[in-house]
Design a protein around this motif. Sequence first.
Motif, short mmCIF file in Angstrom:
data_model
loop_
_atom_site.label_atom_id
_atom_site.label_comp_id
_atom_site.label_asym_id
_atom_site.label_seq_id
_atom_site.Cartn_x
_atom_site.Cartn_y
_atom_site.Cartn_z
N GLY A 130 0.77 -1.23 0.00
CA GLY A 130 0.00 0.00 0.00
C GLY A 130 0.80 1.28 0.00
O GLY A 130 0.24 2.36 -0.18
N PHE A 131 2.13 1.22 0.18
CA PHE A 131 2.90 2.47 0.21
C PHE A 131 3.43 2.83 -1.18
O PHE A 131 3.81 3.98 -1.42
CB PHE A 131 4.06 2.38 1.21
CG PHE A 131 5.22 1.53 0.77
CD1 PHE A 131 6.33 2.07 0.16
CD2 PHE A 131 5.20 0.16 0.99
CE1 PHE A 131 7.39 1.29 -0.24
CE2 PHE A 131 6.25 -0.64 0.60
CZ PHE A 131 7.35 -0.07 -0.01
N ILE A 132 3.44 1.89 -2.12
CA ILE A 132 3.85 2.18 -3.49
C ILE A 132 2.62 2.38 -4.38
O ILE A 132 2.54 3.32 -5.15
CB ILE A 132 4.74 1.06 -4.06
CG1 ILE A 132 6.10 1.06 -3.35
CG2 ILE A 132 4.93 1.20 -5.56
CD1 ILE A 132 7.04 -0.01 -3.82
N ILE B 130 -6.10 -1.79 -5.82
CA ILE B 130 -5.69 -3.19 -5.83
C ILE B 130 -6.94 -4.06 -5.65
O ILE B 130 -7.80 -3.73 -4.84
CB ILE B 130 -4.68 -3.47 -4.69
CG1 ILE B 130 -3.43 -2.59 -4.89
CG2 ILE B 130 -4.28 -4.93 -4.64
CD1 ILE B 130 -2.43 -2.69 -3.75
N PRO B 131 -7.07 -5.16 -6.40
CA PRO B 131 -8.24 -6.03 -6.24
C PRO B 131 -8.43 -6.49 -4.80
O PRO B 131 -7.45 -6.70 -4.06
CB PRO B 131 -7.91 -7.22 -7.16
CG PRO B 131 -7.00 -6.65 -8.20
CD PRO B 131 -6.19 -5.60 -7.49
N THR B 132 -9.68 -6.63 -4.41
CA THR B 132 -10.01 -6.97 -3.03
C THR B 132 -9.35 -8.27 -2.58
O THR B 132 -8.85 -8.37 -1.45
CB THR B 132 -11.53 -7.08 -2.86
OG1 THR B 132 -12.13 -5.85 -3.28
CG2 THR B 132 -11.91 -7.36 -1.42
N LEU B 133 -9.34 -9.27 -3.44
CA LEU B 133 -8.75 -10.56 -3.08
C LEU B 133 -7.27 -10.41 -2.74
O LEU B 133 -6.79 -11.00 -1.76
CB LEU B 133 -8.93 -11.56 -4.22
CG LEU B 133 -8.34 -12.96 -4.00
CD1 LEU B 133 -8.98 -13.62 -2.78
CD2 LEU B 133 -8.50 -13.83 -5.24
N ILE B 134 -6.55 -9.62 -3.51
CA ILE B 134 -5.12 -9.41 -3.25
C ILE B 134 -4.94 -8.66 -1.93
O ILE B 134 -4.03 -8.97 -1.14
CB ILE B 134 -4.47 -8.65 -4.41
CG1 ILE B 134 -4.51 -9.50 -5.68
CG2 ILE B 134 -3.03 -8.27 -4.08
CD1 ILE B 134 -3.94 -8.83 -6.90
N ASN C 101 -3.04 -8.89 3.67
CA ASN C 101 -3.23 -8.62 5.09
C ASN C 101 -2.91 -9.82 5.98
O ASN C 101 -2.87 -9.68 7.20
CB ASN C 101 -4.65 -8.12 5.36
CG ASN C 101 -4.79 -6.64 5.12
OD1 ASN C 101 -4.31 -5.83 5.90
ND2 ASN C 101 -5.43 -6.26 4.03
N PHE C 102 -2.70 -10.98 5.38
CA PHE C 102 -2.25 -12.15 6.14
C PHE C 102 -0.73 -12.25 6.15
O PHE C 102 -0.18 -13.17 6.74
CB PHE C 102 -2.86 -13.44 5.57
CG PHE C 102 -4.27 -13.67 6.02
CD1 PHE C 102 -4.53 -14.29 7.24
CD2 PHE C 102 -5.33 -13.25 5.25
CE1 PHE C 102 -5.83 -14.50 7.67
CE2 PHE C 102 -6.64 -13.45 5.66
CZ PHE C 102 -6.89 -14.08 6.87
N ILE C 103 -0.05 -11.30 5.49
CA ILE C 103 1.41 -11.24 5.52
C ILE C 103 1.80 -10.20 6.57
O ILE C 103 1.34 -9.06 6.52
CB ILE C 103 1.97 -10.84 4.14
CG1 ILE C 103 1.44 -11.78 3.05
CG2 ILE C 103 3.49 -10.86 4.17
CD1 ILE C 103 1.84 -13.22 3.22
N PRO C 104 2.63 -10.54 7.54
CA PRO C 104 2.95 -9.61 8.63
C PRO C 104 3.50 -8.26 8.18
O PRO C 104 3.31 -7.25 8.85
CB PRO C 104 3.98 -10.37 9.46
CG PRO C 104 3.68 -11.82 9.20
CD PRO C 104 3.23 -11.88 7.78
N ALA C 105 4.18 -8.23 7.04
CA ALA C 105 4.77 -6.96 6.58
C ALA C 105 3.71 -5.90 6.31
O ALA C 105 3.99 -4.71 6.47
CB ALA C 105 5.59 -7.20 5.31
N THR C 106 2.51 -6.30 5.91
CA THR C 106 1.49 -5.32 5.52
C THR C 106 1.06 -4.43 6.69
O THR C 106 1.19 -3.20 6.62
CB THR C 106 0.27 -6.03 4.90
OG1 THR C 106 0.71 -6.78 3.76
CG2 THR C 106 -0.78 -5.03 4.47
N PRO C 107 0.56 -4.98 7.80
CA PRO C 107 0.20 -4.09 8.91
C PRO C 107 1.41 -3.44 9.57
O PRO C 107 1.32 -2.31 10.05
CB PRO C 107 -0.53 -5.01 9.89
CG PRO C 107 -0.06 -6.39 9.56
CD PRO C 107 0.20 -6.39 8.09
#
Length: 385
Positions: free
Chosen positions: A312-314, A320-324, A329-335
């Motif tokens: 989300g920062f780039i 971005i499609p909802t599924l992606i 959001n299940f990848i720790p780097a995102t939050p």
Amino acid sequence: MSWLTLLRYELKAIFSHKPLLLTVFGGVLLYSFLYPLPYSNQLPRQQEIVMVNLDDSQLSRQIERMIEATPQVTITEHRYSIAAGKQLVIDNKVHGIVVIPPHFYRDLLLSQTPTIAYGGDAAYFLVYGTIVEGVAKASGTLGAQAKVSRMLMSGEPINLASKQFTPFKLNMVPVFNPTMGYIHYVVPAVFVFILHQTLLIATAMLGGEQNQAQRKGIEGYWLTASPLKLMLSRASILMAIYLLLTMFYFGFSFSYYQINQLADMAEVLMFIIPLLLSVIFFGMTIGQLIPRPELATVIGIVMSLPLIFSIGFIWPTSSIPTLINVIANFIPATPAINGLLRINQMGASFDQVVSLCIQLWGLVFIYAATSYLLITQSQKRAAAK
């Protein structure tokens, strides 16, 4: 098996694994200097262009000098036809072509609006945008001079004409990126991503190494130790290592590159601790699923590019499609990256990002549960043989 014995086994497994050590220490330390290197000048400057002046008047030569005086552009070639200038761009001898049309001076005297054309390869967006910025600044300045001159000729006082040649005045004040450069924009997020990926690969690599040894008939300590003790001992060692590396990034590296740090260390740790724990347990989960250690590196590399564009920062998450978005959001780097950017670079309070911190702790429990189940099943299969 006692805690002390298990910790000794884990320390030996980690510090005797050369690819793992290279990934952890080599990757983190080298990337801290190598990754920001292309962005050390912050913005592209002095991009080479070819000038095609089809008017060759005094005013057209003045606009040439004004374009040359901008920090974004340098004129290295002159041609007298568009085809000749275009060929230089095709041959990659220059990055763009600027064309001053015929009758440029005459059209200005007749109060018409001549068009200065620019062409270049927009695939190199930073270079393209830099040249456009330089040409636009010079053209805008010349246009303002021409308009003020006409207002003076019509009897307007010079002070009034200089203030009224444009209906508005733009005053840009960068808020979160004071230099408008790429280091302040991309490095804070990518440094967290580097910590995430190297830790994920290292943890999964250790699990893959033990799976490979098990298939060769080696009865290791990981098959007899308590799954919970095994997880906690491995997590504690990797946490200790990565807390030091995190301090290096958020301490020396951020100061060295003069990156804003608006959060205190306590707030940063509220994100770093669940980030590291969730990545460790995520890596344990992957490590239980791969048969060989080198697959951990393959998985980490393959997921890196799609993931960094999904955080989300780039690229905005709204595009971005909802599924992606759900998967990301299940990848720790995102939050973690979104939370740390807001509190450390944008000055948000912890209350404004507490939901992201809760999300990280949720991932800790999810991946801790999955890794515990997979380790338990692996030990049961080994005992049944």
